[in-house]
Design a protein around this motif. Structure first.
Motif, PDB file in Angstrom:
ATOM      1  N   LYS A 359       0.829  -1.199   0.000  1.00  0.00           N
ATOM      2  CA  LYS A 359       0.000   0.000   0.000  1.00  0.00           C
ATOM      3  C   LYS A 359       0.866   1.253   0.000  1.00  0.00           C
ATOM      4  O   LYS A 359       0.596   2.223  -0.721  1.00  0.00           O
ATOM      5  CB  LYS A 359      -0.918  -0.017   1.221  1.00  0.00           C
ATOM      6  N   ARG A 362       2.389   1.717  -3.450  1.00  0.00           N
ATOM      7  CA  ARG A 362       1.419   2.240  -4.412  1.00  0.00           C
ATOM      8  C   ARG A 362       1.192   3.732  -4.203  1.00  0.00           C
ATOM      9  O   ARG A 362       1.058   4.508  -5.154  1.00  0.00           O
ATOM     10  CB  ARG A 362       0.089   1.479  -4.284  1.00  0.00           C
ATOM     11  N   LYS A 363       1.169   4.150  -2.914  1.00  0.00           N
ATOM     12  CA  LYS A 363       0.998   5.558  -2.599  1.00  0.00           C
ATOM     13  C   LYS A 363       2.157   6.379  -3.137  1.00  0.00           C
ATOM     14  O   LYS A 363       1.969   7.478  -3.690  1.00  0.00           O
ATOM     15  CB  LYS A 363       0.875   5.730  -1.082  1.00  0.00           C
ATOM     16  N   GLU A 364       3.383   5.866  -2.989  1.00  0.00           N
ATOM     17  CA  GLU A 364       4.571   6.557  -3.489  1.00  0.00           C
ATOM     18  C   GLU A 364       4.521   6.700  -5.007  1.00  0.00           C
ATOM     19  O   GLU A 364       4.897   7.742  -5.558  1.00  0.00           O
ATOM     20  CB  GLU A 364       5.831   5.788  -3.069  1.00  0.00           C
ATOM     21  N   LYS A 365       4.035   5.635  -5.693  1.00  0.00           N
ATOM     22  CA  LYS A 365       3.932   5.691  -7.147  1.00  0.00           C
ATOM     23  C   LYS A 365       2.895   6.723  -7.597  1.00  0.00           C
ATOM     24  O   LYS A 365       3.092   7.446  -8.574  1.00  0.00           O
ATOM     25  CB  LYS A 365       3.586   4.310  -7.694  1.00  0.00           C
ATOM     26  N   ARG A 366       1.736   6.789  -6.885  1.00  0.00           N
ATOM     27  CA  ARG A 366       0.693   7.764  -7.219  1.00  0.00           C
ATOM     28  C   ARG A 366       1.207   9.186  -7.069  1.00  0.00           C
ATOM     29  O   ARG A 366       0.962  10.056  -7.910  1.00  0.00           O
ATOM     30  CB  ARG A 366      -0.544   7.553  -6.334  1.00  0.00           C
ATOM     31  N   GLU A 367       1.930   9.423  -5.970  1.00  0.00           N
ATOM     32  CA  GLU A 367       2.476  10.763  -5.733  1.00  0.00           C
ATOM     33  C   GLU A 367       3.500  11.131  -6.802  1.00  0.00           C
ATOM     34  O   GLU A 367       3.583  12.294  -7.234  1.00  0.00           O
ATOM     35  CB  GLU A 367       3.106  10.819  -4.344  1.00  0.00           C
ATOM     36  N   ARG A 369       3.522   9.992  -9.929  1.00  0.00           N
ATOM     37  CA  ARG A 369       2.787  10.280 -11.169  1.00  0.00           C
ATOM     38  C   ARG A 369       2.132  11.657 -11.117  1.00  0.00           C
ATOM     39  O   ARG A 369       2.123  12.399 -12.103  1.00  0.00           O
ATOM     40  CB  ARG A 369       1.736   9.193 -11.415  1.00  0.00           C
ATOM     41  N   LYS A 370       1.581  12.002  -9.940  1.00  0.00           N
ATOM     42  CA  LYS A 370       0.943  13.302  -9.758  1.00  0.00           C
ATOM     43  C   LYS A 370       1.948  14.425  -9.937  1.00  0.00           C
ATOM     44  O   LYS A 370       1.675  15.445 -10.605  1.00  0.00           O
ATOM     45  CB  LYS A 370       0.312  13.368  -8.369  1.00  0.00           C
ATOM     46  N   ARG A 373       2.732  14.829 -13.621  1.00  0.00           N
ATOM     47  CA  ARG A 373       1.675  15.527 -14.364  1.00  0.00           C
ATOM     48  C   ARG A 373       1.716  17.030 -14.116  1.00  0.00           C
ATOM     49  O   ARG A 373       1.571  17.847 -15.039  1.00  0.00           O
ATOM     50  CB  ARG A 373       0.300  14.966 -13.957  1.00  0.00           C
TER      51      ARG A 373
END
Length: 383
Positions: A359, A362-367, A369-370, A373
């Motif tokens: 978890k 996954r949070k590190e990957k989302r941040e 990607r954000k 962007r």
């Protein structure tokens, strides 16, 4: 005048003959010393005398056990140099140094007398004193090989040290008198069977019948997959990858041994979802071990460590010191496989921690990607 010249020539001839015959008598003497050893016998091939530097070289020394099953000789030394230590002589002490080149030493450990070869049956200090009556102050091994056969009996585990270097200095306490442990010792070697290296340093008092010592030893970067025979026997585990380093400190004063062994694993992988010839019990044991390692590991260095105490006692001077130290270390190595992965976690706890870790990733990957962007968005506005 002519008579004096003749006498001088006669003396020179006698000295030359004596010099030529001296190696023959030395070889006979050395072979007599080596033939009369308790439980062992040996011989040498040749001797070279160096009168000017006060030394002689022994070539082809071969010592083997009598009535034993071990085929390999106990000690094989192609060349040994025994000489006066001139730097100590300048300090008023007549002592010697011994240098052994490319020696092979073969130890074997067994419950039976025929299968054991440790040298404990003989007083080797007496043998060396007979070979060189002057007290030894420095001992060195250059490019040696040491074999330890059946150091763990079940399963049979051998340990070989190649490129073995050993230095023992100030044995007779010439340099620093009054120091508690005056003799520094250093040994290094490679462990080809396990893909690692060995470093041993110590300070010792060798003048006592039971020596005092304080040592540090490390076996670095042992390949875990090459330790699977031991891990299956004592931990019921198979390693998939990783390395192990073993760090040990031990001190002995007046016959009492105390210290520790610390195994340290790095990049360790035990659990593999699809693995042949694995029963259900081993599957869950490896799953728990992987989870236990996950909790214990240092995230920055990806390594796991534990600590095993070492203790022992040498009762009296008739007790064999070398086998006791080997047994203490051998038992500790076996315990390392039990203690390293001894975890009281439940399967539920393990799965919970693994999910938590996923978890967070996954949070590190989302941040990430954000952030990417937003960076692209800011670049488009500039354009």
């Amino acid at each position: 005048m002519k008579r004096s010249v003749k006498i001088l020539i006669g003396i020179v001839i006698i000295l030359i003959i004596a010099r030529l015959l001296l190696p023959y008598f030395v070889v006979r003497y050395v072979n007599k010393v080596l033939a009369d050893m308790n439980g062992y016998t040996g011989r040498i091939e040749d001797v070279d005398i160096h009168l000017i530097r006060g030394a002689y070289q022994i070539d082809g020394m071969n010592i083997r056990k009598v009535n034993g099953k071990i085929k390999e000789p106990f000690i094989l030394i192609p060349k040994m140099d025994l000489s006066v230590q001139w730097e100590s002589l300048l300090k008023g002490k007549l002592v010697s140094k011994v240098e052994c080149y490319n020696p092979e030493i073969n130890f074997a450990f067994s419950s039976s007398e025929e299968g054991s070869q440790t040298g404990a049956e003989n007083d080797w200090t007496k043998v060396i004193k007979d070979l060189l009556p002057i007290e030894i102050n420095r001992f060195e091994i250059i490019d040696g090989k040491v074999d330890l056969t059946s150091i763990v009996s079940q399963p049979k585990t051998d340990l070989t040290l190649n490129n073995f270097q050993l230095e023992i200095e100030n044995i007779r306490n010439v340099e620093e008198k009054g120091k508690a442990l005056p003799s520094p010792v250093k040994a290094t070697g490679d462990l080809p069977g396990f893909g690692g290296t060995m470093l041993f340093t110590a300070n010792m008092l060798l003048l006592k019948q039971i020596p005092d010592f304080d040592y540090n030893m490390s076996l670095k970067d042992l390949q875990l997959v090459k330790l699977n025979s031991l891990s299956r026997q004592y931990g019921n585990l198979d390693f998939e990858q990783g390395t192990m380093s073993l760090v040990s400190e031990m001190r002995m004063v007046d016959g009492k041994l105390e210290g520790y062994l610390k195994p340290l694993t790095k990049d360790m992988k035990i659990f593999k979802m699809k693995e042949e010839n694995r029963n259900v019990s081993q599957f869950f044991r490896e799953l728990l071990a992987e989870g236990g390692a996950f909790l214990l590991e240092n995230k920055k260095k990806d390594q796991v460590a534990t600590r095993i105490p070492l203790k022992g006692t040498v009762g009296d001077i008739s007790t064999d010191l070398w086998p006791i130290i080997i047994n203490v270390l051998r038992n500790a190595y076996v315990e390392a496989f039990k203690a390293e992965y001894d975890s009281s976690m439940s399967v539920k706890d393990t799965i919970k921690e693994v999910r938590k870790d996923r978890k967070e990733k996954r949070k590190e990957k989302r941040e990430a990607r954000k952030e990417k962007r937003e960076r692209k968005k800011a670049e488009r506005k500039k354009d």
